[in-house]
Design an enzyme around this catalytic site. Structure first.
Site, PDB file in Angstrom:
ATOM      1  N   GLU A 519      -1.600   9.513 -28.308  1.00  0.00           N
ATOM      2  CA  GLU A 519      -0.232   9.531 -27.778  1.00  0.00           C
ATOM      3  C   GLU A 519       0.603   8.436 -28.430  1.00  0.00           C
ATOM      4  OE1 GLU A 519       0.630  12.082 -26.346  1.00  0.00           O
ATOM      5  OE2 GLU A 519      -1.350  12.836 -25.829  1.00  0.00           O
ATOM      6  N   HIS A 522       2.109   9.719 -31.587  1.00  0.00           N
ATOM      7  CA  HIS A 522       3.365  10.453 -31.355  1.00  0.00           C
ATOM      8  C   HIS A 522       4.491   9.460 -31.106  1.00  0.00           C
ATOM      9  CE1 HIS A 522       1.780  14.485 -31.288  1.00  0.00           C
ATOM     10  NE2 HIS A 522       0.970  14.261 -30.263  1.00  0.00           N
ATOM     11  N   PHE A 652      -1.813  35.736 -26.365  1.00  0.00           N
ATOM     12  CA  PHE A 652      -1.234  36.872 -25.647  1.00  0.00           C
ATOM     13  C   PHE A 652      -0.501  36.464 -24.367  1.00  0.00           C
ATOM     14  CE2 PHE A 652      -4.728  39.011 -28.037  1.00  0.00           C
ATOM     15  CZ  PHE A 652      -3.898  39.734 -28.880  1.00  0.00           C
ATOM     16  N   GLY A 654       0.422  32.913 -24.063  1.00  0.00           N
ATOM     17  CA  GLY A 654       1.019  31.605 -24.342  1.00  0.00           C
ATOM     18  C   GLY A 654       1.856  31.658 -25.608  1.00  0.00           C
ATOM     19  N   GLY A 655       2.173  30.508 -26.141  1.00  0.00           N
ATOM     20  CA  GLY A 655       3.104  30.462 -27.265  1.00  0.00           C
ATOM     21  C   GLY A 655       2.468  30.315 -28.631  1.00  0.00           C
TER      22      GLY A 655
HETATM   23 ZN   LIG Z   1      -0.593  15.482 -29.522  1.00  0.00          ZN
END
Ligand SMILES: [Zn+2]
Length: 734
Positions: A519, A522, A652, A654-655
């Protein structure tokens, strides 16, 4: 400061650090509708102005007339709704949840209105045309960052069907609606199939080998289902197909017959056949008692996506997905997956042979005939025999303050920054939340000491009021105010580890340390960006398959001996992590890693080919296509009733459609980026610092302002290679 003392605009003022305690459920309900109404009116005014300008054939549109007002509009919503959503995740209460849910539809609707505005779309097209027509340096000429922002906006609007008209647009909207419904149904049927199957054990022989924690879970499930007297020791125990019960059962159960039964049920979920496709309890009473079957939904979803792609001018859905990704062609994705497959397959065969040999040593009859339901079990036996890594017992070596020290000093060393505590300088939402500042320069003489960013760290779990998992989110995005003063980026870093108890500090598992580094990676991309246009600053505008590069890059440092041992310190004895334990962490990283790689490659290829090759008249079913791919991507072929596609919710429900490959794609990038440090020598301090600066100046600085392939090549000096990931994963035949 009491909430009533805060002026109304302070609550959701749309800029600066939020005053969290003022953003109460009542304030949300009271002020969000007004904010949306404001934004609606502003949007209409922008549209009117643009329409008038578009009507003048010779009128020139400027960036500041189109993009800047839209950015400010979006930012007001992002800031306000962002804070509300943030609090909903970290300070949840029934009241806040209700207030959040009450406004969400209006927020989504407003987003749709902006994203589907034909006037805005035409204005963006005009900007694009002006840019193409203008000579270098002329009015209307856009810089590289502006071009990227504009191209992404145009593309996203096109993919929402804004460029279509008449019957085409109607058909597009109808298909979008149907696709949304089909996805929901797919997910619901899968959930019903998963929840609808249980297996009740009353004989202790049936739970032989299961750890106490699992027996406790199964007994609890039995109690919830009406066995009031169920206990972990005496049962009865109720098994289900949810991952929390299913995965550990396969891993620990000594009863091969039961492993087989639960495995068969699991792989045939929602496929119209097998034990876990029976009608759900809720539908059992209805007249339409057909079994739960996702096959027809799969074909319809694939057919509709292909039609949508064609309406948008693409040959298939895979091309639509790739239009917004770093990978530019299907061939590029396949090429990378093939490199991983070719490396993983022989090693996965060796892994399976090692499991069979282990079973043979234990005199197990299945040694000559390992089946899919045996793999987890023997892998666990072999793992315990090879290295007994007890992740709980490592906790005392990872007290949070020491881990933070290690993380911050690594950042100083690599990126030439200083991270210092600034608690009390910003309002927080909970007393445990800490506030830190990032300054330019990592020590005496270097850098200016200028503040460049800040972040909140909310490390501890708070069951009941804080969402599980870990994440980084944006509080403030780097930009410049109209008066020219800079807005410095601020991040939310949220983890869920155990809080300190008495004199004992928060002690972390190694996985929690990895998660924190992930994290923070990110966060670094968000905070160290030098891009001042927020649409392309930090993580904004970064293609989806490249966004995990900095996060996974940081995880790699947890396996660097000097970095890891340097940040371990037994909270009582002061000893660093013993070498033997570090060796176990390394061994765990590559244990059964070929099988895991192959599995991901299988999923990624199936996803990609279903969305590029399959169509109703192609002469094979989606399942036949999957089985053809399985011939080269599995070492144990799928059993007859294996209907994995019926539970492939990622693509199917989800994205992830035609995007599942992104997991591996980003891993290749992050491993290859880390290998730049390995190449110069992890002990070569000067070279490590240089390489770190270069990483900061490219990957961490440029955000979405350049194509990720260009950013990567600027850092690495060449295109990405899968060599490092293959090496780190141990996919080198023994
Ligand atoms: Zn991540």
């Amino acid at each position: 400061m009491s909430p009533s003392a805060i002026a109304l605009p302070e609550v959701l003022r749309g800029e600066g650090l939020p005053v969290f305690e003022a953003i109460t459920p009542d304030a949300v309900t009271a002020h969000i509708p007004g904010l949306i109404a404001d934004l609606e009116a502003e949007l209409s005014a922008i549209e009117q102005k643009l329409e008038a300008q578009l009507a003048q054939a010779d009128g020139v549109l400027s960036w500041s007339a189109v993009m800047d007002p839209l950015q400010r509009l979006g930012e007001r919503l992002r800031w306000s709704w962002g804070v509300v959503s943030h609090l909903n995740g970290v300070c949840n209460s029934p009241e806040l949840r209700e207030a959040h849910a009450g406004q969400q539809a209006a927020v989504v609707q407003f987003g749709n209105r902006v994203g589907q505005s034909r006037i805005i779309y035409r204005a963006l097209e005009r900007l694009q045309l002006q840019h193409e027509a203008a000579g270098s340096g002329a009015a209307g000429q856009l810089d590289g960052t502006q071009q990227r922002i504009l191209a992404a906006e145009l593309r996203d609007m096109q993919l929402r069907g804004v460029g279509l008209s008449g019957a085409q647009q109607q058909a597009f909207n109808a298909a979008s609606q149907e696709l949304a419904e089909l996805s929901t149904r797919f997910g619901n049927q899968l959930l019903d199939a998963t929840n609808g199957w249980t297996l009740r054990f009353s004989d202790p022989a049936e739970v032989e080998g299961l750890p106490e924690s699992l027996k406790a879970q199964l007994a609890q499930a039995a109690r919830a289902a009406g066995d009031d007297d169920a206990t972990p020791e005496a049962g009865p125990w109720l098994l289900g197909l949810d991952m929390h019960r299913y995965a550990p059962f396969l891993k620990y159960s000594r009863r091969r017959d039961l492993r087989e039964r639960v495995y068969r049920a699991h792989v045939s979920r929602a496929s119209g056949q097998g034990e876990a496709s029976a009608v759900s309890a809720s539908e059992a009473g209805s007249d339409t008692s057909e079994p739960l079957n996702n096959w027809p939904l799969i074909e319809r979803i694939l057919e509709l996506r292909r039609e949508q792609a064609e309406r948008l001018g693409y040959p298939n859905w895979a091309e639509v997905s790739l239009a917004a990704k770093m990978a530019d062609t299907e061939a590029a994705v396949e090429g990378l997956l093939e490199e991983l497959r070719a490396a993983a397959l022989p090693v996965a065969r060796q892994e399976l042979e090692a499991l069979a040999a282990c079973a043979a040593r234990h005199g197990a009859p299945e040694a000559d005939d390992l089946q899919p339901w045996d793999v987890s079990f023997w892998a666990e036996v072999l793992r315990r025999e090879s290295f007994e890594l007890d992740s709980e017992s490592l906790r005392p070596y990872f007290p949070l303050p020491r881990v933070l020290e290690g993380l911050f000093s690594l950042c100083g060393r690599l990126f030439d920054v200083t991270i210092e505590a600034a608690d009390g300088e910003a309002p927080v939402w909970h007393p445990d939340v800490r506030y830190f500042r990032i300054l330019e320069g990592s020590g005496a003489g270097s850098g200016s000491g200028q503040p460049i960013a800040a972040f909140y760290l909310d490390p501890y779990s708070r069951p009941g009021s804080k969402r599980g998992g870990a994440w980084m989110d944006e509080c403030l995005v780097r930009s410049r105010r109209p008066d020219g003063t800079p807005v410095l980026p601020v991040a939310y870093l949220i983890c869920n580890q155990s809080p300190p108890v008495g004199d004992t500090p928060s002690l972390m598992t190694f996985e929690e340390v990895e998660t924190l580094f992930h994290e923070f990676g990110h966060g670094l991309q968000h905070m160290l960006t030098t891009v001042e246009r927020p649409e392309a600053a930090g993580i904004n505008g970064v293609e989806w398959d490249a966004v995990e590069l900095p996060s996974q890059f940081m995880e790699n440092w947890c396996y660097d001996r000097a970095t890891l041992l340097g940040m371990t310190c037994h909270w009582q004895s002061g000893e660093p992590l013993p070498e033997a334990e570090f060796a176990k962490l390394q061994a765990a990283r590559t244990f059964m890693a070929a099988a895991a790689t192959l599995r991901q490659v299988h999923f990624a290829l199936v996803d990609l080919k279903l969305h590029s090759q399959w169509h109703p008249g192609c002469g094979q079913s989606p399942e036949q296509l999957r089985r053809a791919i399985a011939q080269t991507t599995t070492v144990l072929p799928p059993i007859d009733e294996d209907a994995f596609l019926c539970s492939f919710g990622h693509i199917f429900a989800g994205g992830y459609a035609a995007g599942y490959y992104s997991y591996k794609w980003a891993e290749v990038l992050s491993a290859d980026a880390f290998s730049a440090f390995e190449e110069v020598g992890l002990e070569n301090e000067a070279a490590i610092r240089d390489t770190g600066r270069r990483f900061r100046d490219t990957v961490l600085s440029l955000g979405g302002s350049r194509h990720p392939a260009e950013v990567f090549e600027t850092f690495r000096g060449r295109r990405p290679s899968s060599e490092a990931l293959i090496r780190h994963t141990g996919l080198v035949p023994a």
